[in-house]
Design an enzyme around this catalytic site. Structure first.
Site, PDB file in Angstrom:
ATOM      1  N   ARG A  39     -13.214  -3.600 -35.353  1.00 31.12           N
ATOM      2  CA  ARG A  39     -13.884  -3.074 -34.151  1.00 31.12           C
ATOM      3  C   ARG A  39     -15.398  -3.130 -34.302  1.00 31.12           C
ATOM      4  NH1 ARG A  39     -12.279   2.612 -31.535  1.00 31.12           N
ATOM      5  NH2 ARG A  39     -12.807   3.483 -33.574  1.00 31.12           N
ATOM      6  N   ARG A  48     -18.771   1.282 -36.617  1.00 31.80           N
ATOM      7  CA  ARG A  48     -18.783   2.730 -36.801  1.00 31.80           C
ATOM      8  C   ARG A  48     -18.581   3.100 -38.267  1.00 31.80           C
ATOM      9  NH1 ARG A  48     -14.885   5.218 -32.239  1.00 31.80           N
ATOM     10  NH2 ARG A  48     -14.429   6.589 -33.995  1.00 31.80           N
ATOM     11  N   ARG A  53      -7.897   9.476 -40.534  1.00 31.11           N
ATOM     12  CA  ARG A  53      -7.832   9.739 -39.087  1.00 31.11           C
ATOM     13  C   ARG A  53      -6.402   9.602 -38.577  1.00 31.11           C
ATOM     14  NH1 ARG A  53     -11.945   5.414 -37.543  1.00 31.11           N
ATOM     15  NH2 ARG A  53     -11.527   5.891 -35.365  1.00 31.11           N
ATOM     16  N   LYS A  63      -7.681   3.034 -26.167  1.00 26.30           N
ATOM     17  CA  LYS A  63      -8.015   4.012 -25.117  1.00 26.30           C
ATOM     18  C   LYS A  63      -9.372   3.702 -24.483  1.00 26.30           C
ATOM     19  CE  LYS A  63      -7.827   7.572 -27.895  1.00 26.30           C
ATOM     20  NZ  LYS A  63      -7.530   6.838 -29.154  1.00 26.30           N
ATOM     21  N   ARG A  88      -6.897  16.806 -28.053  1.00 24.94           N
ATOM     22  CA  ARG A  88      -6.428  16.241 -29.317  1.00 24.94           C
ATOM     23  C   ARG A  88      -5.671  17.260 -30.151  1.00 24.94           C
ATOM     24  NH1 ARG A  88     -10.356  11.813 -30.022  1.00 24.94           N
ATOM     25  NH2 ARG A  88     -10.000  10.711 -31.954  1.00 24.94           N
TER      26      ARG A  88
HETATM   27  P1  ADP Z   1     -11.053   7.031 -31.936  1.00 27.36           P
HETATM   28  O1  ADP Z   1     -11.764   5.854 -31.401  1.00 27.36           O
HETATM   29  O2  ADP Z   1     -10.658   6.907 -33.357  1.00 27.36           O
HETATM   30  O3  ADP Z   1      -9.927   7.508 -31.072  1.00 27.36           O
HETATM   31  P2  ADP Z   1     -13.084   8.952 -31.153  1.00 27.36           P
HETATM   32  O4  ADP Z   1     -14.260   8.092 -30.913  1.00 27.36           O
HETATM   33  O5  ADP Z   1     -12.325   9.441 -29.972  1.00 27.36           O
HETATM   34  O6  ADP Z   1     -12.102   8.199 -32.136  1.00 27.36           O
HETATM   35  O7  ADP Z   1     -13.481  10.197 -32.045  1.00 27.36           O
HETATM   36  C1  ADP Z   1     -14.247  10.060 -33.231  1.00 27.36           C
HETATM   37  C2  ADP Z   1     -14.254  11.390 -33.982  1.00 27.36           C
HETATM   38  O8  ADP Z   1     -14.829  12.415 -33.159  1.00 27.36           O
HETATM   39  C3  ADP Z   1     -12.879  11.922 -34.359  1.00 27.36           C
HETATM   40  O9  ADP Z   1     -12.418  11.376 -35.586  1.00 27.36           O
HETATM   41  C4  ADP Z   1     -13.153  13.426 -34.463  1.00 27.36           C
HETATM   42  O10 ADP Z   1     -13.808  13.764 -35.677  1.00 27.36           O
HETATM   43  C5  ADP Z   1     -14.145  13.657 -33.332  1.00 27.36           C
HETATM   44  N1  ADP Z   1     -13.483  14.021 -32.059  1.00 27.36           N
HETATM   45  C6  ADP Z   1     -13.456  13.286 -30.909  1.00 27.36           C
HETATM   46  N2  ADP Z   1     -12.777  13.922 -29.947  1.00 27.36           N
HETATM   47  C7  ADP Z   1     -12.331  15.091 -30.487  1.00 27.36           C
HETATM   48  C8  ADP Z   1     -11.532  16.165 -30.010  1.00 27.36           C
HETATM   49  N3  ADP Z   1     -11.053  16.188 -28.755  1.00 27.36           N
HETATM   50  N4  ADP Z   1     -11.284  17.199 -30.854  1.00 27.36           N
HETATM   51  C9  ADP Z   1     -11.761  17.203 -32.108  1.00 27.36           C
HETATM   52  N5  ADP Z   1     -12.509  16.218 -32.636  1.00 27.36           N
HETATM   53  C10 ADP Z   1     -12.796  15.162 -31.839  1.00 27.36           C
HETATM   54  P1  ADP Z   2      -9.564   3.712 -29.112  1.00 34.51           P
HETATM   55  O1  ADP Z   2     -10.556   4.099 -28.046  1.00 34.51           O
HETATM   56  O2  ADP Z   2      -8.149   4.117 -28.762  1.00 34.51           O
HETATM   57  O3  ADP Z   2      -9.964   4.154 -30.471  1.00 34.51           O
HETATM   58  P2  ADP Z   2     -10.557   0.973 -28.717  1.00 34.51           P
HETATM   59  O4  ADP Z   2     -10.470   0.739 -27.250  1.00 34.51           O
HETATM   60  O5  ADP Z   2     -11.897   1.238 -29.290  1.00 34.51           O
HETATM   61  O6  ADP Z   2      -9.505   2.118 -29.161  1.00 34.51           O
HETATM   62  O7  ADP Z   2      -9.896  -0.311 -29.442  1.00 34.51           O
HETATM   63  C1  ADP Z   2      -9.861  -0.418 -30.870  1.00 34.51           C
HETATM   64  C2  ADP Z   2     -10.066  -1.886 -31.298  1.00 34.51           C
HETATM   65  O8  ADP Z   2      -8.924  -2.661 -30.916  1.00 34.51           O
HETATM   66  C3  ADP Z   2     -11.266  -2.560 -30.632  1.00 34.51           C
HETATM   67  O9  ADP Z   2     -11.829  -3.441 -31.569  1.00 34.51           O
HETATM   68  C4  ADP Z   2     -10.646  -3.305 -29.439  1.00 34.51           C
HETATM   69  O10 ADP Z   2     -11.420  -4.465 -29.087  1.00 34.51           O
HETATM   70  C5  ADP Z   2      -9.290  -3.695 -29.991  1.00 34.51           C
HETATM   71  N1  ADP Z   2      -8.224  -3.689 -28.951  1.00 34.51           N
HETATM   72  C6  ADP Z   2      -8.094  -2.847 -27.897  1.00 34.51           C
HETATM   73  N2  ADP Z   2      -6.974  -3.119 -27.179  1.00 34.51           N
HETATM   74  C7  ADP Z   2      -6.355  -4.163 -27.815  1.00 34.51           C
HETATM   75  C8  ADP Z   2      -5.143  -4.921 -27.559  1.00 34.51           C
HETATM   76  N3  ADP Z   2      -4.337  -4.644 -26.525  1.00 34.51           N
HETATM   77  N4  ADP Z   2      -4.856  -5.909 -28.430  1.00 34.51           N
HETATM   78  C9  ADP Z   2      -5.645  -6.194 -29.469  1.00 34.51           C
HETATM   79  N5  ADP Z   2      -6.805  -5.530 -29.779  1.00 34.51           N
HETATM   80  C10 ADP Z   2      -7.165  -4.530 -28.952  1.00 34.51           C
END
Ligand code: ADP
Ligand code: ADP
Length: 215
Positions: free
Chosen positions: A123, A156, A167, A13, A88
């Protein structure tokens, strides 16, 4: 253009949101990035949310809904924005509906759980900009350093296998339902766009951009 990005943690995302926001000139509103900044700053909000984030659970709906509401009231959001990581829960989606914000599209990036663990374990990110890399799939030009600023990359705290599993559980229990919630709104709601996130980053990007341009 108002967009929602859905998908499990690690689906890509943040990676894709960066491209889409640049392409359409809208701000990326990442609740995860905002919360991590608050934790790093040691603010009241940071202290409030730290434990939930470390354990792989969710921050309370009330706190998150207020945070997003305040952010979307900022002047740079007048022409739209991309919500990355919000809503979420059903309660968060309902709060958006109640605020009568018209969303144009919901983009869901689908990736199975076993691939998620591999992605999140590799990541690395640049916290100040939100740019993300992967040790194998998307490495920086110089190992350990951000391509743009040359600053060190971080891993992270919640990208450890035990927290990643938690998660994913949280995602299936509370967030996955939003897929059917939005895909079921055929006439009145936002356009629902589902993409296969298992393809290389550039292919996923071309797919999303192409489908948004056709809106
Ligand atoms: P990911 O990369 O795993 O999708 P995020 O960076 O979006 O994770 O979120 C990291 C953490 O922040 C989540 O595990 C949660 O604890 C909190 N968080 C983020 N967005 C939300 C939301 N919309 N509602 C509740 N908790 C959230
Ligand atoms: P989210 O925001 O949904 O948690 P991220 O964009 O941070 O996800 O991506 C999670 C990890 O996967 C990062 O290390 C990123 O570089 C890698 N990644 C993202 N898209 C792809 C893809 N299409 N194929 C392989 N690795 C990917």
């Amino acid at each position: 253009m108002r967009l929602i990005f859905l998908g499990p943690p690690g689906a890509g995302k943040g990676t894709q949101a960066g491209f889409i926001c640049q392409r359409f000139g809208i701000p990326q509103i990442s609740t995860g990035d905002m919360l991590r900044a608050a934790v790093a700053a040691g603010s009241d909000l940071g202290l409030l949310v730290k434990a939930a984030m470390e354990s792989g659970g969710l921050v309370t709906d009330e706190v998150i809904i207020r945070l997003v509401q305040e952010r979307t009231d900022d002047p740079d959001c007048v022409n739209g924005y991309l919500l990355d990581g919000f809503p979420r829960t059903m309660a968060q989606a309902e709060a958006l509906d109640e605020a009568q914000v018209v969303m144009d599209a919901v983009v869901e990036i689908e990736v199975p759980d076993d691939e998620i663990v591999r992605r999140l374990s590799g990541r690395r990110s640049h916290p100040a900009s939100g740019r993300v890399y992967h040790l194998v799939n998307n490495p920086p030009k110089t190992e350990g350093l951000d391509d743009v600023t040359g600053e060190p990359l971080m891993q992270r705290d919640d990208d450890r296998e035990d927290v990643i599993r938690k998660r994913l559980e949280t995602f299936h229990a509370q967030t996955a339902v939003l897929s059917s919630y939005y895909s079921g709104q055929t006439n009145s709601g936002p356009v629902f766009i589902k993409v296969n996130g298992l393809r290389p980053i550039d292919e996923v990007k071309a797919d999303i951009v192409g489908r948004l341009e056709r809106l």
